[in-house]
Enzyme design. Structure first.
Site, PDB file in Angstrom:
ATOM      1  N   LEU A  13      31.149 -38.527  31.883  1.00 18.26           N
ATOM      2  CA  LEU A  13      31.380 -39.594  32.855  1.00 18.26           C
ATOM      3  C   LEU A  13      31.955 -40.844  32.192  1.00 18.26           C
ATOM      4  O   LEU A  13      31.570 -41.967  32.499  1.00 18.26           O
ATOM      5  CB  LEU A  13      30.078 -39.917  33.593  1.00 18.26           C
ATOM      6  CG  LEU A  13      29.499 -38.756  34.406  1.00 18.26           C
ATOM      7  CD1 LEU A  13      28.178 -39.145  35.049  1.00 18.26           C
ATOM      8  CD2 LEU A  13      30.491 -38.285  35.466  1.00 18.26           C
ATOM      9  N   MET A  16      37.806 -41.486  32.569  1.00 16.32           N
ATOM     10  CA  MET A  16      38.549 -40.456  33.298  1.00 16.32           C
ATOM     11  C   MET A  16      37.630 -39.618  34.181  1.00 16.32           C
ATOM     12  O   MET A  16      37.909 -39.381  35.358  1.00 16.32           O
ATOM     13  CB  MET A  16      39.301 -39.565  32.312  1.00 16.32           C
ATOM     14  CG  MET A  16      40.533 -40.203  31.709  1.00 16.32           C
ATOM     15  SD  MET A  16      41.865 -40.445  32.913  1.00 16.32           S
ATOM     16  CE  MET A  16      42.366 -38.735  33.179  1.00 16.32           C
ATOM     17  N   GLY A  17      36.511 -39.149  33.624  1.00 16.75           N
ATOM     18  CA  GLY A  17      35.612 -38.296  34.390  1.00 16.75           C
ATOM     19  C   GLY A  17      35.028 -39.003  35.590  1.00 16.75           C
ATOM     20  O   GLY A  17      34.971 -38.447  36.696  1.00 16.75           O
ATOM     21  N   VAL A  77      35.595 -34.104  28.370  1.00 18.47           N
ATOM     22  CA  VAL A  77      35.069 -34.572  27.090  1.00 18.47           C
ATOM     23  C   VAL A  77      36.194 -34.434  26.062  1.00 18.47           C
ATOM     24  O   VAL A  77      37.184 -33.744  26.308  1.00 18.47           O
ATOM     25  CB  VAL A  77      33.830 -33.752  26.663  1.00 18.47           C
ATOM     26  CG1 VAL A  77      32.702 -33.913  27.688  1.00 18.47           C
ATOM     27  CG2 VAL A  77      34.180 -32.273  26.480  1.00 18.47           C
ATOM     28  N   GLY A 133      46.436 -41.065  33.633  1.00 21.98           N
ATOM     29  CA  GLY A 133      45.588 -42.108  33.089  1.00 21.98           C
ATOM     30  C   GLY A 133      44.464 -42.483  34.029  1.00 21.98           C
ATOM     31  O   GLY A 133      44.146 -41.777  34.991  1.00 21.98           O
ATOM     32  N   LYS A 185      50.726 -28.964  29.993  1.00 23.49           N
ATOM     33  CA  LYS A 185      50.359 -30.357  29.711  1.00 23.49           C
ATOM     34  C   LYS A 185      50.788 -30.747  28.292  1.00 23.49           C
ATOM     35  O   LYS A 185      51.206 -31.887  28.054  1.00 23.49           O
ATOM     36  CB  LYS A 185      48.853 -30.543  29.877  1.00 23.49           C
ATOM     37  CG  LYS A 185      48.348 -31.960  29.561  1.00 23.49           C
ATOM     38  CD  LYS A 185      49.064 -33.014  30.407  1.00 23.49           C
ATOM     39  CE  LYS A 185      48.311 -34.347  30.444  1.00 23.49           C
ATOM     40  NZ  LYS A 185      48.016 -34.934  29.143  1.00 23.49           N
ATOM     41  N   HIS A 188      54.421 -31.410  28.514  1.00 27.61           N
ATOM     42  CA  HIS A 188      54.520 -32.680  29.249  1.00 27.61           C
ATOM     43  C   HIS A 188      54.364 -33.850  28.284  1.00 27.61           C
ATOM     44  O   HIS A 188      55.153 -34.804  28.285  1.00 27.61           O
ATOM     45  CB  HIS A 188      53.429 -32.706  30.325  1.00 27.61           C
ATOM     46  CG  HIS A 188      53.131 -34.059  30.915  1.00 27.61           C
ATOM     47  ND1 HIS A 188      52.481 -35.060  30.215  1.00 27.61           N
ATOM     48  CD2 HIS A 188      53.360 -34.573  32.150  1.00 27.61           C
ATOM     49  CE1 HIS A 188      52.340 -36.130  30.988  1.00 27.61           C
ATOM     50  NE2 HIS A 188      52.865 -35.855  32.157  1.00 27.61           N
ATOM     51  N   GLU A 192      56.922 -36.771  27.038  1.00 28.82           N
ATOM     52  CA  GLU A 192      56.472 -38.171  27.090  1.00 28.82           C
ATOM     53  C   GLU A 192      56.788 -38.893  25.777  1.00 28.82           C
ATOM     54  O   GLU A 192      57.303 -40.021  25.788  1.00 28.82           O
ATOM     55  CB  GLU A 192      54.976 -38.185  27.373  1.00 28.82           C
ATOM     56  CG  GLU A 192      54.304 -39.527  27.406  1.00 28.82           C
ATOM     57  CD  GLU A 192      52.810 -39.356  27.581  1.00 28.82           C
ATOM     58  OE1 GLU A 192      52.049 -39.874  26.719  1.00 28.82           O
ATOM     59  OE2 GLU A 192      52.368 -38.714  28.556  1.00 28.82           O
ATOM     60  N   TYR A 193      56.494 -38.259  24.658  1.00 32.09           N
ATOM     61  CA  TYR A 193      56.826 -38.827  23.346  1.00 32.09           C
ATOM     62  C   TYR A 193      58.327 -39.130  23.280  1.00 32.09           C
ATOM     63  O   TYR A 193      58.739 -40.201  22.818  1.00 32.09           O
ATOM     64  CB  TYR A 193      56.491 -37.842  22.235  1.00 32.09           C
ATOM     65  CG  TYR A 193      55.093 -37.889  21.679  1.00 32.09           C
ATOM     66  CD1 TYR A 193      54.868 -38.081  20.307  1.00 32.09           C
ATOM     67  CD2 TYR A 193      53.982 -37.715  22.481  1.00 32.09           C
ATOM     68  CE1 TYR A 193      53.589 -38.094  19.777  1.00 32.09           C
ATOM     69  CE2 TYR A 193      52.694 -37.729  21.966  1.00 32.09           C
ATOM     70  CZ  TYR A 193      52.506 -37.916  20.610  1.00 32.09           C
ATOM     71  OH  TYR A 193      51.239 -37.931  20.093  1.00 32.09           O
ATOM     72  N   ARG A 450      72.874 -17.711   2.406  1.00 27.02           N
ATOM     73  CA  ARG A 450      71.614 -16.978   2.308  1.00 27.02           C
ATOM     74  C   ARG A 450      71.828 -15.614   1.638  1.00 27.02           C
ATOM     75  O   ARG A 450      71.010 -15.149   0.840  1.00 27.02           O
ATOM     76  CB  ARG A 450      70.982 -16.792   3.687  1.00 27.02           C
ATOM     77  CG  ARG A 450      70.511 -18.087   4.347  1.00 27.02           C
ATOM     78  CD  ARG A 450      69.951 -17.840   5.747  1.00 27.02           C
ATOM     79  NE  ARG A 450      68.683 -17.121   5.669  1.00 27.02           N
ATOM     80  CZ  ARG A 450      68.485 -15.886   6.119  1.00 27.02           C
ATOM     81  NH1 ARG A 450      69.494 -15.200   6.646  1.00 27.02           N
ATOM     82  NH2 ARG A 450      67.311 -15.315   6.019  1.00 27.02           N
ATOM     83  N   HIS A 456      70.104 -11.795   1.691  1.00 28.96           N
ATOM     84  CA  HIS A 456      69.433 -11.729   2.991  1.00 28.96           C
ATOM     85  C   HIS A 456      70.267 -11.005   4.054  1.00 28.96           C
ATOM     86  O   HIS A 456      69.792 -10.823   5.171  1.00 28.96           O
ATOM     87  CB  HIS A 456      69.091 -13.141   3.467  1.00 28.96           C
ATOM     88  CG  HIS A 456      68.053 -13.816   2.624  1.00 28.96           C
ATOM     89  ND1 HIS A 456      66.777 -13.328   2.482  1.00 28.96           N
ATOM     90  CD2 HIS A 456      68.118 -14.945   1.870  1.00 28.96           C
ATOM     91  CE1 HIS A 456      66.084 -14.131   1.685  1.00 28.96           C
ATOM     92  NE2 HIS A 456      66.882 -15.109   1.289  1.00 28.96           N
TER      93      HIS A 456
END
Length: 472
Positions: A13, A16-17, A77, A133, A185, A188, A192-193, A450, A456
């Site tokens: 709690l 946010m909660g 949490v 938020g 998320k 997302h 956002e960054y 390479r 390779h």
């Protein structure tokens, strides 16, 4: 506590909660919250409106016993060990069929593990990203749930009621199997960054590179929020730049340290994109620049020992013309950043069998969340027309938007180079665009190198097979 059975429970709690639980209660659901801190449990009831069926408790047994069956309860949490500890404490009281939702920013492999562990006990586990938020939690967030589709039906009425609404549509949708919700998320947050870095570069170019006043820059962002670049992050930038310090009277942002913090979701996005071999350069550089910000003492020394006189360029363009070019460049880079993140979601969905629908992802990002923006409706439409679209750059409408603005993007990048202002997110957005539209890349030379030093091998364009050459 009475014998009343509550519709929904919340473990944790904090801000946010508590706000999300109050939001749920506002929409007619009875709710109960659990927190081992009696002050937080009491605060829940103190904030509740009179007559609302809301209960706070510090007793795990009382909390679980008061929930309707099958029980639906959410954990808000801190990610990591705290989530595992909360699950361990709840398990002795739960029964088969109960649903546990992790509403934090958990790393998606942890969610996969928890799903399997709780399945063995016939319990449903959901990983759900929540964005918006404190205010979003209280009045309407964007929510990204993933897990068992049938169990979601128990949750749908609650989530659709409390989510943000755009054109009457809730900004929540069942996204897919397993850890799909936490994965979406995570991406997302990576986007956002990227967008935050683009805004910071725009601010820096105007302030240090062009010499605009603080008031001019603030007014520009305020006006931009009424244009095609309208978004939550542009909106709050205008508000932030308007705020003055109560003591000094200076713009508050000028008194804030430039050492940026991060909680890891951007890094997770970049790391996983590399695992999937998905190019994500704008997000990568945004993470890098936050890392660079931590080297403050070294940057102070370098500013003295490596000082340069910026290359002189033609006189500044008339302000209105420059602002238009800068807005076009920002919009170009913002669209490319969304495009990169959505490619990652498409590849991850195929790899991890999430069964994501990118139209739904864009739809629930239109409101409530931190990266909400006007352009997300165009992005949603692009995937509605072509659900199999491999990259937004190939959508005719969005592709044309980029073509219309790419010259201004180049002009702004050149201006930044001339003035010695770092704009790496803008540069990488442009480089991504140019690389993606290049029919031929110079990686044929890399393949030859390479093979030269490591045998390779390589493929040829004129005949099938795998080849190796003795280059000496």
């Amino acid at each position: 506590m009475t014998n009343m059975e509550y519709d929904f429970g919340m473990v944790g709690l904090g801000v946010m909660g508590r706000n999300l639980l109050l939001n749920i209660a506002d929409h007619g659901f009875s709710v109960v919250g659990l927190d081992l801190d009696p002050v937080k449990a009491a605060a829940l009831e103190a904030e509740a409106e009179s007559g609302k069926p809301i209960k706070g408790t510090t007793s795990i047994q009382e909390f679980v016993d008061s929930l309707q069956k099958p029980r639906a309860l959410m954990l808000l949490v801190p990610a990591g060990k705290a989530v595992d500890a909360a699950i361990t404490n709840l398990l002795p009281y739960l029964e088969p069929g109960d649903i546990v939702i992790d509403g934090g920013n958990s790393y998606f492999p942890d969610t996969n593990r928890r799903i399997l562990e709780l399945q063995e006990k016939n319990l449903h586990f959901f990983g759900m990203g929540i964005s918006g938020g404190e205010k979003g939690a209280r009045y309407g967030p964007s929510m990204m749930p993933g897990g068992d589709r049938q169990a979601y039906e128990r949750l749908r009425p609650v989530f659709e009621a409390v989510a943000a609404k755009v054109d009457g549509e809730p900004c929540v949708s069942y996204l897919g199997n397993g850890s799909a919700g936490n994965y979406v998320k995570m991406v997302h947050n990576g986007i956002e960054y990227g967008i935050m870095q683009l805004i910071a570069e725009t601010y820096d170019l105007l302030k240090r590179g062009v010499g605009n006043s603080h008031e001019e820059i603030q007014h520009m962002f305020e006006e931009w929020n009424g244009s095609e670049v309208q978004s939550f992050l542009v909106e709050i930038t205008g508000q932030i730049l308007k705020k003055t310090d109560d003591v000094t009277g200076q713009p508050l942002v000028n008194l804030i340290s430039d050492r940026a913090r991060q909680k890891g979701t951007g890094k997770w996005t970049s790391q996983n994109a590399m695992d999937l071999q998905v190019p994500l350069p704008t997000v990568d550089i945004a993470v890098t620049m936050r890392d660079m910000s931590a080297y403050k003492e070294e940057r102070v020394l370098a500013a003295q020992s490596l000082a340069i006189k910026p290359t002189s360029s033609e006189a500044n363009a008339e302000w209105h013309e420059l602002e238009n070019k800068l807005r076009n460049a920002f919009y170009f880079a913002m669209l490319v950043t969304y495009a990169q993140g959505l490619v990652q979601l498409r590849v991850a969905s195929d790899t991890y069998q999430y069964e994501l629908e990118l139209q739904e992802v864009a739809k629930i990002w239109r409101g409530g969340c931190i990266i909400r923006a006007a352009c997300l409706e165009d992005i949603r439409k692009a995937f509605a027309v072509n659900p199999a679209l491999p990259n937004l750059l190939l959508d005719p409408i969005i592709g044309q938007e980029l073509l219309n603005r790419q010259e201004d993007m180049r002009t702004i990048v050149k201006l930044a180079i001339e003035r010695g202002i770092p704009v790496p997110a803008m540069m990488t957005a442009l480089a991504y665009f140019d690389a993606y539209r290049s029919e031929t890349l110079p990686t044929n030379l890399i393949q030859a190198q390479r093979d030269y030093f490591g045998a390779h091998t390589y493929e040829r364009i004129d005949q099938p097979g795998i080849f190796h050459t003795d280059w000496d």
